[in-house]
Every structure is written in C-alpha cells, then in structure tokens.
Design a protein around this motif. Structure first.
Motif, PDB file in Angstrom:
ATOM      1  N   PRO A  81      45.359  53.362  20.949  1.00  0.00           N
ATOM      2  CA  PRO A  81      45.276  54.677  21.595  1.00  0.00           C
ATOM      3  C   PRO A  81      45.708  54.417  23.074  1.00  0.00           C
ATOM      4  N   HIS A  82      46.142  53.183  23.476  1.00  0.00           N
ATOM      5  CA  HIS A  82      46.543  52.721  24.679  1.00  0.00           C
ATOM      6  C   HIS A  82      45.522  53.316  25.946  1.00  0.00           C
ATOM      7  N   ASP A  83      44.369  53.243  25.630  1.00  0.00           N
ATOM      8  CA  ASP A  83      43.456  53.718  26.494  1.00  0.00           C
ATOM      9  C   ASP A  83      42.685  52.578  27.252  1.00  0.00           C
ATOM     10  N   GLY A  84      43.143  51.190  27.636  1.00  0.00           N
ATOM     11  CA  GLY A  84      42.744  50.242  28.544  1.00  0.00           C
ATOM     12  C   GLY A  84      43.243  50.506  29.799  1.00  0.00           C
ATOM     13  N   ARG A  85      42.588  49.733  30.728  1.00  0.00           N
ATOM     14  CA  ARG A  85      42.663  50.132  31.980  1.00  0.00           C
ATOM     15  C   ARG A  85      44.095  49.434  32.393  1.00  0.00           C
ATOM     16  N   LEU A  86      44.830  48.834  31.754  1.00  0.00           N
ATOM     17  CA  LEU A  86      46.385  48.266  32.253  1.00  0.00           C
ATOM     18  C   LEU A  86      47.306  48.604  31.231  1.00  0.00           C
ATOM     19  N   ASP A  87      46.821  49.399  30.358  1.00  0.00           N
ATOM     20  CA  ASP A  87      47.842  49.761  29.130  1.00  0.00           C
ATOM     21  C   ASP A  87      48.910  50.514  29.433  1.00  0.00           C
ATOM     22  N   TRP A  88      48.671  51.069  30.606  1.00  0.00           N
ATOM     23  CA  TRP A  88      49.888  52.076  31.428  1.00  0.00           C
ATOM     24  C   TRP A  88      51.065  50.875  31.736  1.00  0.00           C
ATOM     25  N   LEU A  89      50.869  49.606  31.688  1.00  0.00           N
ATOM     26  CA  LEU A  89      52.010  48.621  31.983  1.00  0.00           C
ATOM     27  C   LEU A  89      53.022  48.609  30.629  1.00  0.00           C
ATOM     28  N   VAL A  90      52.428  48.896  29.572  1.00  0.00           N
ATOM     29  CA  VAL A  90      53.187  48.752  28.282  1.00  0.00           C
ATOM     30  C   VAL A  90      54.760  49.343  28.274  1.00  0.00           C
ATOM     31  N   PRO A  91      54.633  50.798  28.659  1.00  0.00           N
ATOM     32  CA  PRO A  91      56.065  51.348  28.653  1.00  0.00           C
ATOM     33  C   PRO A  91      56.946  50.864  29.791  1.00  0.00           C
TER      34      PRO A  91
END
Length: 207
Positions: A81-91
C-alpha cells in the motif's frame, strides 16, 4: 468528496507514481504485498548505482543487463500500500535510477545527446503528467503503465539494445514511441475531462 477521473481510483497514489511495468508488478503480486517498498528500492538503487559507476553499461555482453536486473528487486514491493512514513521516497528513487541508467548507457555508447535528451524527456514528461493527474484526480488508465513498458521494461529494452550494439536506434525508436504514446494519451485524457482542475480544487475546499 468529489473525484474527477477517467479510470478506477488507484488504491495508493504513491504506488501509482512508481510507474511499474508488467515484470515489476508481477513480482509484487508474487509476494502478495507483504514486503515494504522502501528497503528493496534503496538496496537495489544503491547496487545499480554502483554498477553504473563501474561502467557496466559499456560492456558488450550480458553484463549490460545487470543494472536493470538488480533494480527489478524493487518490484517486490510494488503491491504494498505504500503507507509508510517514508514510502513517498520510492517513486523519486526509481526515477533517478532510471534516468541515470539511460544517461549512462547513452553517453557510454556515444548516442547523440539530442537522442538522450529526447528519451529522458519523454519519460520525465510522463512522470510529471502522472503526478499532476493524480493530484487533480484525473487518473490514468490501467493499460498505460504496460503500454509505456514501465521503468523495468524500458531499462531492459535499452539494455537489449546495448547487447545488440543498437543503442542509438533503440533510443530513437523508443523516444518516438513514448512521446507519441504519452503525449497522445495525456492530451486526450485532459480534453476528455474539461474543468477537472477546478473540480478537484472545489473538492479540496469542501474537504
């Protein structure tokens, strides 16, 4: 809340920004979304970057595939789900790694700079358009990622061109194809959703 979209609403806007192709998406489905997305992306991007610094993109054997194959490990987290605090860094990490691979292979194989710029420009245009559309709730169709090959498919195709010593040709064909695909799809999508930006803004105010 009012949403304006031309396709089903993605379950995660961060995950939708990954721009995964069929291979990366299949890897995510294989592990049923149980693997957090950031660790494999960081690890794969680090190793891929090291391989680029070592100059493997200049090789004329199967080692030219190494950066793309290593980065495929990032696909394991694609269904999360990419709901982690830093998962926005993935893209952005995936973006930078793909751009770096394209530039490294292009300059390493003496591809004309204009072709390198055109190819990276087509990919960057798609990524910018994708982010803007997700913000405005004009969601891209599900087939677009597959048609655009995803970061995984594009990297593997370019590596295949390196193996066959056809890098300039592959860059030219891929640039024309991606500009045509992404430009046409984006234009028709926005024309089919007049006033979508205003509707999304109104929805934000109502929230």
């Amino acid at each position: 809340m009012t949403s304006v979209y031309l396709a089903p609403v993605p379950r995660s806007t961060v995950a939708a920004q990954r721009d995964d192709g069929p291979l990366a998406a299949a890897m995510g489905r294989l592990v049923l979304g149980q693997i957090p997305p950031l660790p494999p992306v960081i690890a794969a991007a680090f190793v891929t970057g090291a391989l680029l610094l070592l100059g493997v993109t200049g090789a004329d054997d199967f080692s030219v595939f190494a950066p793309a194959v290593v980065l495929l490990l990032a696909g394991a987290g694609s269904s999360h789900p990419h709901d982690g605090r830093l998962d926005w860094l993935v893209p952005p990490v995936l973006r930078l790694t793909e751009y770096g691979f394209v530039a490294s292979l292009g300059f390493g194989r003496s591809v004309p700079p204009v072709l390198i710029a055109l190819l990276i420009g087509a990919i960057a245009f798609h990524h910018y358009d994708l982010v803007h559309r997700l913000r405005q709730r004009v969601y891209p169709p599900s087939w677009l990622a597959a048609a655009g090959l995803g970061w995984d498919g594009r990297m593997l195709l370019i590596a295949f061109g390196g193996l066959l010593d056809l890098v300039p040709f592959v860059f030219a064909v891929l640039a024309v194809y991606l500009w045509g695909l992404f430009g046409w799809e984006s234009l028709t999508a926005w024309l089919a959703a007049p006033g979508s930006g205003n509707a999304a803004a109104d929805a934000d105010v109502q929230e």
